[in-house]
Design an enzyme around this catalytic site. Structure first.
Site, PDB file in Angstrom:
ATOM      1  N   TYR A 178      45.721  31.255  30.134  1.00 24.22           N
ATOM      2  CA  TYR A 178      46.087  30.609  31.391  1.00 24.22           C
ATOM      3  C   TYR A 178      46.721  29.260  31.129  1.00 24.22           C
ATOM      4  O   TYR A 178      46.222  28.480  30.316  1.00 24.22           O
ATOM      5  CB  TYR A 178      44.844  30.361  32.255  1.00 24.22           C
ATOM      6  CG  TYR A 178      44.274  31.600  32.874  1.00 24.22           C
ATOM      7  CD1 TYR A 178      44.812  32.121  34.042  1.00 24.22           C
ATOM      8  CD2 TYR A 178      43.194  32.244  32.294  1.00 24.22           C
ATOM      9  CE1 TYR A 178      44.277  33.257  34.632  1.00 24.22           C
ATOM     10  CE2 TYR A 178      42.657  33.381  32.882  1.00 24.22           C
ATOM     11  CZ  TYR A 178      43.206  33.878  34.046  1.00 24.22           C
ATOM     12  OH  TYR A 178      42.682  34.996  34.620  1.00 24.22           O
TER      13      TYR A 178
ATOM     14  N   HIS B 170      50.054  40.954  38.884  1.00 27.01           N
ATOM     15  CA  HIS B 170      49.087  40.766  39.981  1.00 27.01           C
ATOM     16  C   HIS B 170      48.981  39.279  40.290  1.00 27.01           C
ATOM     17  O   HIS B 170      49.547  38.439  39.587  1.00 27.01           O
ATOM     18  CB  HIS B 170      47.706  41.296  39.591  1.00 27.01           C
ATOM     19  CG  HIS B 170      47.063  40.546  38.456  1.00 27.01           C
ATOM     20  ND1 HIS B 170      47.204  40.911  37.137  1.00 27.01           N
ATOM     21  CD2 HIS B 170      46.296  39.423  38.449  1.00 27.01           C
ATOM     22  CE1 HIS B 170      46.539  40.067  36.373  1.00 27.01           C
ATOM     23  NE2 HIS B 170      45.982  39.135  37.135  1.00 27.01           N
TER      24      HIS B 170
ATOM     25  N   GLU C 216      49.206  33.235  34.352  1.00 29.66           N
ATOM     26  CA  GLU C 216      48.495  33.974  33.309  1.00 29.66           C
ATOM     27  C   GLU C 216      49.483  34.906  32.637  1.00 29.66           C
ATOM     28  O   GLU C 216      50.349  35.482  33.303  1.00 29.66           O
ATOM     29  CB  GLU C 216      47.372  34.819  33.944  1.00 29.66           C
ATOM     30  CG  GLU C 216      46.680  35.759  32.951  1.00 29.66           C
ATOM     31  CD  GLU C 216      45.638  36.682  33.604  1.00 29.66           C
ATOM     32  OE1 GLU C 216      45.840  37.122  34.750  1.00 29.66           O
ATOM     33  OE2 GLU C 216      44.620  36.954  32.940  1.00 29.66           O
TER      34      GLU C 216
HETATM   35 FE   LIG Z   1      44.693  37.585  36.403  1.00 32.09          FE
END
Ligand SMILES: [Fe+2]
Ligand code: FES
Lengths: 307, 112
Positions: free
Chosen positions: A255, A153, A265
């Site tokens: 991250y 994502h 990430e």
């Molecule tokens: Fe994320």
């Protein structure tokens, strides 16, 4: 999948230096380099992905995201959604097949938050990398770095996320799986899914148009996330925060930044969503815990550093 | 190479708006040199020339630099001495001003 959008398909990321970017995306994250096109763009994918590529790197003067694309079921869906996007008021551009090598016709459209998105129905399928589709072994043995399994994502920052969320839910059939609401009920963040995953794309309200917060890649276990942290230290890679857990989606995460300042990430776990599920809500007064479940405070960098 | 490069002496970096001075090891960027000394006088973001959080104005001192985002330092701004600390490598003692990062508010909302 209500409107025929299946899943995230590809993201094109701008980098300042291709050789350095490949050390990050290929050697550190462990994506597979599958192609380089005549424009010098490099195509990569996670080893479990069946399509030829999911990440495209383009060298440019300004880091950030060019566009993110979603794969739809078939060409009828593509044509229908193209008309609906025009009716919604998007500026729509048809990108001919082959503009990205191995990818069919794409429909590109803009959005209230200033991001460019695409849908497409066809892409060359080369199968999972390093394992057969018949009697497959557990994993290929020669993976690199963090051994990321897939592009999962992205999180995008921009103004008027209400408008872009309306576009994604009404036209593209995404569901709101999780959200952050302020005291007045205004949505400050929305996590949207086309399927069962906790999110396929997320938006956070921010004054600048078209900003890129991070691209995210899936790992299998918490142990893998800790090993990713070790690799970040070993390679002296710029760390943002983690390993930690999110309140939102409950993913376990870390991250860090690519050499051009784009945030990456890697994460594991996370909630699931069915179409009959109400959105999960975090309230703005618990935003620290919503973002970083352990620290329970936000850091300035996570809020402000975007490309 | 000038005489200042021949020794391994760190360079003195004066950050005038924060009233702080730190020693930046040779070969380090202004930002990583500052982080190593925990000097806390330039904001730290991506450390890769992309986010603009470490934007500074150079008042004095020679330096070399790596490619940085044009969205945060345009060629005209670079002429005026603006730079990103994470992409700027001092060649001698320097005087700089930090805290030049600002968010450009969107002028126009909504799908055009
Ligand atoms: Fe994320
Ligand atoms: S810290 Fe992001 S540009 Fe320097």
């Amino acid at each position: 999948m209500k409107k025929g959008v299946m899943r995230p398909g590809h993201i094109q990321i701008r980098v300042l230096d291709m050789a350095e970017a490949l050390e990050h995306y290929r050697d550190l994250i462990g994506l597979i380099e599958t192609h380089k096109d005549s424009q010098g763009r490099v195509y990569l994918k996670g080893w479990t992905e069946v399509d030829k590529f999911s990440v495209v790197l383009r060298e440019a003067d300004e880091p950030g995201m060019d566009f993110v694309g979603y794969k739809v079921l078939n060409n009828q869906v593509l044509e229908k959604l193209e008309q609906e996007l025009i009716a919604f008021g998007c500026n729509v551009e048809a990108i001919p097949a082959g503009e990205l090598d191995g990818c069919g016709r794409r429909v590109r459209f803009d959005s209230p938050t200033g991001h460019m998105f695409e849908i497409y129905a066809e892409k060359e399928q080369t199968g999972k990398w390093g394992v057969s589709n018949v009697n497959p072994e557990a994993f290929p043995r020669d993976l690199k770095g963090m051994k990321a399994t897939r592009f999962d994502h992205c999180l995008l920052y921009g103004p008027n996320i209400a408008g872009t969320i309306q576009l994604f839910t009404e036209v593209l059939g995404f569901d709101i799986a999780e959200q952050v609401l302020d005291g007045e009920g205004t949505r400050l963040a929305g996590f949207l899914t086309a399927g069962m995953k906790a999110h396929d794309v997320a938006f956070i309200e921010h004054p600048e148009l078209g900003k890129f917060h991070h691209s995210s890649f899936f790992l299998e276990t918490w142990e893998d996330v800790l090993r990713a942290a070790d690799l970040i230290s070993m390679t002296d890679t710029s760390l943002d925060i983690g390993p930690t857990r999110h309140g939102l989606t409950h993913g376990k995460t870390i991250y860090f930044f690519d050499p051009s300042g784009n945030r990456t990430e890697v994460f594991c776990g996370g909630d699931y969503h069915y179409p009959d599920h109400e959105p999960v809500t975090w309230t703005a007064d618990e935003l620290g815990k919503a973002i970083f479940y352990h620290d329970r405070v936000l850091n300035e960098r996570f809020l402000s550093a975007v490309t | 190479m000038s005489s200042t490069d021949s020794s391994n002496q760190p360079f003195e970096i004066k950050v005038v708006n924060r009233g702080k001075t730190y020693l930046c090891d040779q070969g380090e960027s202004l930002l990583s040199g500052m982080e190593q000394k925990s000097a806390d006088c330039i904001n730290v973001g991506c450390r890769g020339g992309g986010c603009g959080m470490c934007k500074i104005r150079i008042i004095k001192g020679r330096f070399t630099s790596k490619r940085m985002s044009k969205a945060h330092v345009s060629p005209e701004e670079a002429e005026k001495g603006y730079a990103l600390a994470c992409r700027t490598f001092p060649s001698e003692n320097m005087v700089i001003e930090s805290d030049h990062f600002q968010i450009d508010e969107a002028v126009e909302l909504g799908t055009s």
